[in-house]
Design an enzyme around this catalytic site. Structure first.
Site, PDB file in Angstrom:
ATOM      1  N   LEU A 154      41.139 -27.363  70.533  1.00 49.67           N
ATOM      2  CA  LEU A 154      41.944 -28.477  70.002  1.00 49.67           C
ATOM      3  C   LEU A 154      41.356 -29.048  68.724  1.00 49.67           C
ATOM      4  O   LEU A 154      42.078 -29.458  67.826  1.00 49.67           O
ATOM      5  CB  LEU A 154      42.060 -29.596  71.042  1.00 49.67           C
ATOM      6  CG  LEU A 154      43.243 -29.557  72.003  1.00 49.67           C
ATOM      7  CD1 LEU A 154      43.192 -30.763  72.940  1.00 49.67           C
ATOM      8  CD2 LEU A 154      44.569 -29.529  71.268  1.00 49.67           C
ATOM      9  N   GLY A 155      40.041 -29.134  68.648  1.00 52.35           N
ATOM     10  CA  GLY A 155      39.432 -29.716  67.461  1.00 52.35           C
ATOM     11  C   GLY A 155      37.925 -29.658  67.527  1.00 52.35           C
ATOM     12  O   GLY A 155      37.332 -29.375  68.578  1.00 52.35           O
ATOM     13  N   GLY A 214      34.374 -31.769  65.846  1.00 53.05           N
ATOM     14  CA  GLY A 214      33.874 -32.899  65.068  1.00 53.05           C
ATOM     15  C   GLY A 214      32.361 -32.955  65.105  1.00 53.05           C
ATOM     16  O   GLY A 214      31.687 -32.044  65.605  1.00 53.05           O
ATOM     17  N   GLY A 215      31.830 -34.066  64.590  1.00 49.43           N
ATOM     18  CA  GLY A 215      30.393 -34.206  64.510  1.00 49.43           C
ATOM     19  C   GLY A 215      29.709 -34.308  65.855  1.00 49.43           C
ATOM     20  O   GLY A 215      28.509 -34.048  65.971  1.00 49.43           O
ATOM     21  N   PHE A 216      30.464 -34.684  66.902  1.00 51.42           N
ATOM     22  CA  PHE A 216      29.849 -34.875  68.210  1.00 51.42           C
ATOM     23  C   PHE A 216      30.100 -33.716  69.166  1.00 51.42           C
ATOM     24  O   PHE A 216      29.552 -33.698  70.257  1.00 51.42           O
ATOM     25  CB  PHE A 216      30.365 -36.175  68.842  1.00 51.42           C
ATOM     26  CG  PHE A 216      29.879 -37.403  68.132  1.00 51.42           C
ATOM     27  CD1 PHE A 216      28.645 -37.951  68.442  1.00 51.42           C
ATOM     28  CD2 PHE A 216      30.644 -37.996  67.148  1.00 51.42           C
ATOM     29  CE1 PHE A 216      28.179 -39.080  67.791  1.00 51.42           C
ATOM     30  CE2 PHE A 216      30.185 -39.129  66.486  1.00 51.42           C
ATOM     31  CZ  PHE A 216      28.956 -39.666  66.804  1.00 51.42           C
ATOM     32  N   THR A 262      36.595 -30.095  71.265  1.00 48.92           N
ATOM     33  CA  THR A 262      37.604 -30.446  72.256  1.00 48.92           C
ATOM     34  C   THR A 262      38.506 -29.232  72.465  1.00 48.92           C
ATOM     35  O   THR A 262      38.876 -28.561  71.494  1.00 48.92           O
ATOM     36  CB  THR A 262      38.451 -31.642  71.780  1.00 48.92           C
ATOM     37  OG1 THR A 262      37.583 -32.738  71.464  1.00 48.92           O
ATOM     38  CG2 THR A 262      39.429 -32.079  72.849  1.00 48.92           C
ATOM     39  N   LYS A 314      36.280 -32.460  76.569  1.00 48.60           N
ATOM     40  CA  LYS A 314      35.475 -32.778  75.396  1.00 48.60           C
ATOM     41  C   LYS A 314      34.035 -32.391  75.685  1.00 48.60           C
ATOM     42  O   LYS A 314      33.438 -32.873  76.649  1.00 48.60           O
ATOM     43  CB  LYS A 314      35.560 -34.273  75.071  1.00 48.60           C
ATOM     44  CG  LYS A 314      36.955 -34.710  74.661  1.00 48.60           C
ATOM     45  CD  LYS A 314      36.991 -36.177  74.289  1.00 48.60           C
ATOM     46  CE  LYS A 314      38.388 -36.601  73.861  1.00 48.60           C
ATOM     47  NZ  LYS A 314      38.444 -38.024  73.480  1.00 48.60           N
ATOM     48  N   ASP A 337      38.369 -46.795  66.783  1.00 47.62           N
ATOM     49  CA  ASP A 337      38.856 -45.676  65.974  1.00 47.62           C
ATOM     50  C   ASP A 337      40.379 -45.587  66.035  1.00 47.62           C
ATOM     51  O   ASP A 337      40.948 -44.512  66.248  1.00 47.62           O
ATOM     52  CB  ASP A 337      38.219 -44.365  66.431  1.00 47.62           C
ATOM     53  CG  ASP A 337      38.235 -43.297  65.326  1.00 47.62           C
ATOM     54  OD1 ASP A 337      38.563 -43.639  64.171  1.00 47.62           O
ATOM     55  OD2 ASP A 337      37.922 -42.126  65.614  1.00 47.62           O
TER      56      ASP A 337
END
Length: 291
Positions: free
Chosen positions: A15-16, A18-20, A23, A40, A139
């Site tokens: 799904l995606g 990121g920095g953490f 997902t 996640k 956010d």
């Protein structure tokens, strides 16, 4: 076939990233329906065993908070499970079928004032709920508000709580959570408050109404205010005034709470309904006169 996470979850699609962490969509193989879910994967980013254990304790506490939040409303994805595996943390959440507001504007174009007011009222009700529990989302942006396919209602996703746990566990005393342009200055300094979410929501409304990102608007160098009203001259004055107050650079000049902003929009919605009824009556009178 890739191995099952936690001996249970089969990854099906990304799904995606990121920095953490990442997902992805997965299936729950423990259920006959193989219920789809969102997982996640969160990276702690430390090799220090003591720091890792502290992050793990905080992760478990924040997972409990997310569970509590999601159990009290259908406007936040349900938390199904959490676990650690190979020094990574995992959250298993409800998959919300639909599109986010960023995708909707890209697909359909900008929204009408009445559509934006409806979305604002629904999201403010969610914020009212989480703020009463002492939680700041941190956010709010178009990509983090889903329109659920089944009822077209907004669902708020991607809470910053666990991100903060991971960041604080590595020693960042005032880690900044949020998206550039959508967060106000106090949040950019690592000191978010409840009205920070209201500012971010108002910036989201500007995107929905104009299709412009925050960086596309100029700001007054003296006051720090976003200069946007000239970009939306046809906006109802009451809605413009509500957004203007929510976008005040200094928190003391914004709405003090989600409830206060809701009241402002509720009055506006009533005014718009009254105007529509008057226009309908005028059209009806015109037709009677013509006959």
């Amino acid at each position: 076939m890739s191995k099952l996470l936690n001996n249970r979850y089969q990854m099906t699609a990304p799904l995606g990233k990121g920095g953490f962490g990442i997902t992805f969509i997965a299936e729950d193989t423990f259920l006959p329906s193989r219920r789809p879910c969102v997982i996640k994967q969160l990276r702690p980013g430390t090799q220090n065993p003591e720091v890792y254990e502290e992050i793990k304790r905080r992760f478990e506490r924040e997972a409990a908070i997310l569970e509590d939040l999601s159990n009290g409303t259908n406007s936040i994805p349900k938390l199904y499970a959490y676990f650690t595996e190979e020094n990574k943390f995992y959250l298993v959440q409800e998959l919300i079928e639909g599109i986010n507001l960023e995708q909707k504007v890209q697909r359909d174009g900008v929204l009408s004032s009445s559509e934006v007011i409806r979305i604002l009222i629904d999201v403010l009700s969610i914020l009212q709920y989480i703020h009463k529990k002492g939680i700041i989302h941190r956010d709010i942006k178009p990509a983090n508000i889903m329109l659920r396919k089944s009822d077209n209602k907004p669902v708020l996703i991607d809470f910053g709580a666990v991100k903060e746990v991971l960041g604080h566990g590595t020693g960042a005393a005032s880690m900044v959570i949020g998206s550039l342009g959508y967060m106000p200055m106090e949040q950019g300094m690592g000191r978010p408050i409840f009205s920070s979410d209201l500012y971010s929501l108002a910036m989201t409304a500007l995107y929905l109404l104009s299709g412009k990102e925050p960086q596309d608007f100029h700001s007054d160098p003296q006051s720090g205010k976003i200069i946007w009203r000239n970009q939306l001259p046809a906006l109802p004055a009451s809605l413009a005034d509500t957004l203007e107050q929510a976008l005040e650079p200094y928190p003391r000049e914004r709405f003090p709470s989600a409830e206060a902003m809701l009241r402002s929009l509720g009055d506006l919605q009533l005014d718009m309904l009254t105007d529509q009824m008057k226009q309908f009556r005028r059209r009806g009178t015109s037709r009677t006169t013509d006959t």
